[in-house]
Design an enzyme around this catalytic site. Sequence first.
Site, PDB file in Angstrom:
ATOM      1  N   HIS A   7       0.815  -1.203   0.000  1.00 43.62           N
ATOM      2  CA  HIS A   7       0.000   0.000   0.000  1.00 43.62           C
ATOM      3  C   HIS A   7       0.855   1.262   0.000  1.00 43.62           C
ATOM      4  CE1 HIS A   7      -3.434   2.500   0.931  1.00 43.62           C
ATOM      5  NE2 HIS A   7      -2.782   3.022   1.947  1.00 43.62           N
ATOM      6  N   TYR A  66       4.462   0.740  -2.973  1.00 42.68           N
ATOM      7  CA  TYR A  66       4.248   0.479  -4.398  1.00 42.68           C
ATOM      8  C   TYR A  66       5.308  -0.496  -4.933  1.00 42.68           C
ATOM      9  CZ  TYR A  66       0.894   4.294  -4.298  1.00 42.68           C
ATOM     10  OH  TYR A  66      -0.186   5.074  -4.009  1.00 42.68           O
ATOM     11  N   SER A  92      -8.119   5.049  -3.548  1.00 45.78           N
ATOM     12  CA  SER A  92      -9.070   3.974  -3.276  1.00 45.78           C
ATOM     13  C   SER A  92      -9.239   3.805  -1.768  1.00 45.78           C
ATOM     14  CB  SER A  92      -8.542   2.667  -3.864  1.00 45.78           C
ATOM     15  OG  SER A  92      -7.329   2.328  -3.232  1.00 45.78           O
ATOM     16  N   HIS A  93     -10.401   3.348  -1.358  1.00 40.52           N
ATOM     17  CA  HIS A  93     -10.601   2.896   0.019  1.00 40.52           C
ATOM     18  C   HIS A  93     -11.453   1.635  -0.029  1.00 40.52           C
ATOM     19  CE1 HIS A  93     -10.351   4.537   4.352  1.00 40.52           C
ATOM     20  NE2 HIS A  93      -9.169   4.336   3.879  1.00 40.52           N
ATOM     21  N   GLU A 153      -3.623   5.079  12.528  1.00 44.72           N
ATOM     22  CA  GLU A 153      -4.163   5.775  11.371  1.00 44.72           C
ATOM     23  C   GLU A 153      -5.360   6.634  11.775  1.00 44.72           C
ATOM     24  OE1 GLU A 153      -4.683   3.009   8.127  1.00 44.72           O
ATOM     25  OE2 GLU A 153      -2.528   2.674   7.980  1.00 44.72           O
ATOM     26  N   GLY A 159      -1.723   9.587  -8.440  1.00 46.60           N
ATOM     27  CA  GLY A 159      -2.789   8.599  -8.364  1.00 46.60           C
ATOM     28  C   GLY A 159      -2.489   7.578  -7.306  1.00 46.60           C
ATOM     29  N   SER A 183      -4.300   0.096  -6.099  1.00 44.08           N
ATOM     30  CA  SER A 183      -4.914  -0.797  -5.124  1.00 44.08           C
ATOM     31  C   SER A 183      -4.835  -2.222  -5.650  1.00 44.08           C
ATOM     32  CB  SER A 183      -6.369  -0.405  -4.882  1.00 44.08           C
ATOM     33  OG  SER A 183      -6.993  -1.347  -4.034  1.00 44.08           O
TER      34      SER A 183
END
Lengths: 77, 769
Positions: B62, B65, B110-111, B330, B563, B566
């Site tokens: 995550h 990368y 994304s989530h 987080e 960007g 995911s």
Amino acid sequence: MPRVVVDVMLKPEILDPQGQAILGALPRLGFDGVRAVRQGKRFELDVVDEMTEQTVRRIAETLLANPVIEEFTVHTG
Amino acid sequence: MTTGTSASALDTVARATNTPDEPQPYAELGLRDDEYDRIRQILGRRPTAAELTMYSVMWSEHCSYKSSKVHLRQFGEKAPASDALLVGIGENAGVVDIGDGWAVTFKIESHNHPSYVEPYQGAATGVGGIVRDILAMGARPVAVLDPLRFGPADAADTRRVLPGVVAGVGGYGNCLGLPNVGGELVFDPSYAGNPLVNALCVGVLKADRIMLAHASGVGNKVILFGARTGRDGIGGVSVLASATFDDSGAPAKRPSVQVGDPFAEKVLIECCLELYDAGLVVGIQDLGGAGLSCATSELASAGEGGMVVDLDRVHLREPSMSAEEILASESQERMCAVVAPEHVAAFFAVCARWDVDARVIGEVTAVSPEEASRGGRLVVTWHGETIVDVPPRTVAHEGPVYQRPFARPADQDALVADDPARLPRPATGAEFRATLLALVASPNLCDKSWVTDQYDRYVQGNTALAQPENAGVIRVDEVSGLGVAVACDGNGRYCRLDPYAGAQLALAEAYRNVASTGARPVAITNCLNFGSPEDPGVMWQFERTVTGLADGCQALGTPVTGGNVSFYNSTGDTAILPTPVVGVLGVLPDVRRRTPMGFGGADGAALLLLGRTRPEFGGSEWAWTVHRHLGGRPPEVDLAAEAALAEVLVAASATGLLAAAHDLSDGGLAQVLVEACLRGEAGARITLPAGADPFVWLFAESAGRALVAVRPDDRAAMADLCGSHGVPWTDLGTVQASSTDLVIDAVLAVPLAELRAAWSGTLPALFEG
């Protein structure tokens, strides 16, 4: 067990924005000395005599509480 | 209440040096043997528990990368030269100069996984996270867009996930007062058990006020501000902390779910903007994934390279948190700023005014040339002991890089060979009518207002166009009317058939959508949603997608500004359709000149179809809805034709030729006619060209097309404009505002009321009650 009470609270490690808002408002209203506030929901269920606590717990974890972020306690009698 | 790790058990750097062989739970934290060995090599000793926490979260897929990096380089290498790009890939978000001293920043993220576990909070914190990315660039967030993808519309799990996700997106965004101006809603069985919840945010700033994430200036203070730090989303790190809880006999199960507070974020936004205006901030970073581990290591490695942080100064929601938990937390609505010492008092005064909690937690330090060459020096203390002493660059930027094997999936040839030409097509008028009604009522093509009506689209008063228009249009300058248009699109079915072409089709569609409003496309952002990178077939899809997108951006002259990737979007062994979602940003000199999509104000206008129609049905909505078929080739990509079409749409908008314009994509011409007629309630009479195959003309999904409505007096000028750009056009008929029917001569005639009932009934029937 004709009357059952289910208390639902956010898990202790989960942020409680409403509780924090209440905590922030108290001193503004002149109430000092409160160190922390956590708020939750209370459900009162009138149930048939044959209702088992197990079923109440299933009701709680299915609908009344979101077990991912909340915990609940069942009070009978 | 449990107590934290006792001082005697604290895993300090000194202790780690003295106990080199102590076993560590690195595998449970997701690190491979060779990755753990590399950490030991970097440090020249075993990492402390806190260091292991930082490396494990920052070297995760995550954050690092590690599987995508080798391919993503193409976005930079192939980036077209652009004077407009003020900040490119690598910062929190890219920044684009839109003229008159204004700049715009935008990014999509994304989530997905959190939204499956806890739909409301997952989606809400997805919005919150991308908004803070935009805020960290120095911008005021002005709009959000949410592309959403779910399993079959009638599946039980979709009924659980979708309403929660939509409520979460709306709940957080509405509370922030951010208009939600666009997005997508797509259903496909491959997203069952793995919905895609992407969020795009747009922000506006003065071009000379860009903020960057770097910790510069020795002696400058590091300030953590916003919400307090709690045990949110610490997931795997609980492995480290579990010993503590075992001791107390109460091992709490740590949720990896975060709960957001949009009102806290709202004051954080206003607080940050006032801090920027007052010139009190040297560098700033939002706290998102990997929390303080990410913010401190990234800030330090982008600045002088040196930083000391005292974790005891972090304001905790729960005093019993361990150092590892603080580093990995987080918790939402937090930012980390670097501030000159003489500005600290003023910084705190601004925070106090907004009732935002702020604490100095550290300082920028000098590094020796030798330390700089190793990647700087980040020191973290806890209870007076040094628990982290690492080169921050090795944490933030020198994580593992994998050349994952990739191979064309074994079933790819058979899939492409399965041409939809063999499928039975409608022939009679009754069959055409039934096909049209079935398509407009299908979950992917139906009216999405059940979802978008839960979002505030017009708050702030700068929304010129919003869903269901081609793109969201936001006014930036109240005087000149300067504004931006943003659209995001993706088509997993096209990408499954040909990921290279599919990525370019997503790019082309968003580009076309933006141009249809009259805006000139200038830059893109992308969210690449894929299955497991450890699957060579998925990795092949990913490599082809990135290459296609990079080549496409080069051809269209629109650089990628940033960007998100995911991976691991799969249920069991079944990966989702490869789903790159592309966001395109365009500039509109005056939003009052925007082109709407509806025929409402265009009575008597001539309808022209721009572009070329081909018998292309591979991956089409028709093949899927009517035949549950996915096979063949996706529509042909012609980026030169896309660019020419966009030139025509932008020029025609600027000169006021267009009464309406709507780009063609899923569902083809038939879908566009229905949407344009129902938007503003006006009938139309269409005559297809002599000898044309009505099925191909109505339902093919050829790219590079748009339907435009021009007043009869402007028809010749429009035709000339098309001719001068080499864009083919076809006369299709006229708008008849007084008519209550959509008539396609010799094919079908359907009352608008019947079309609306079919189009608008689907989502309420599925998700209400």
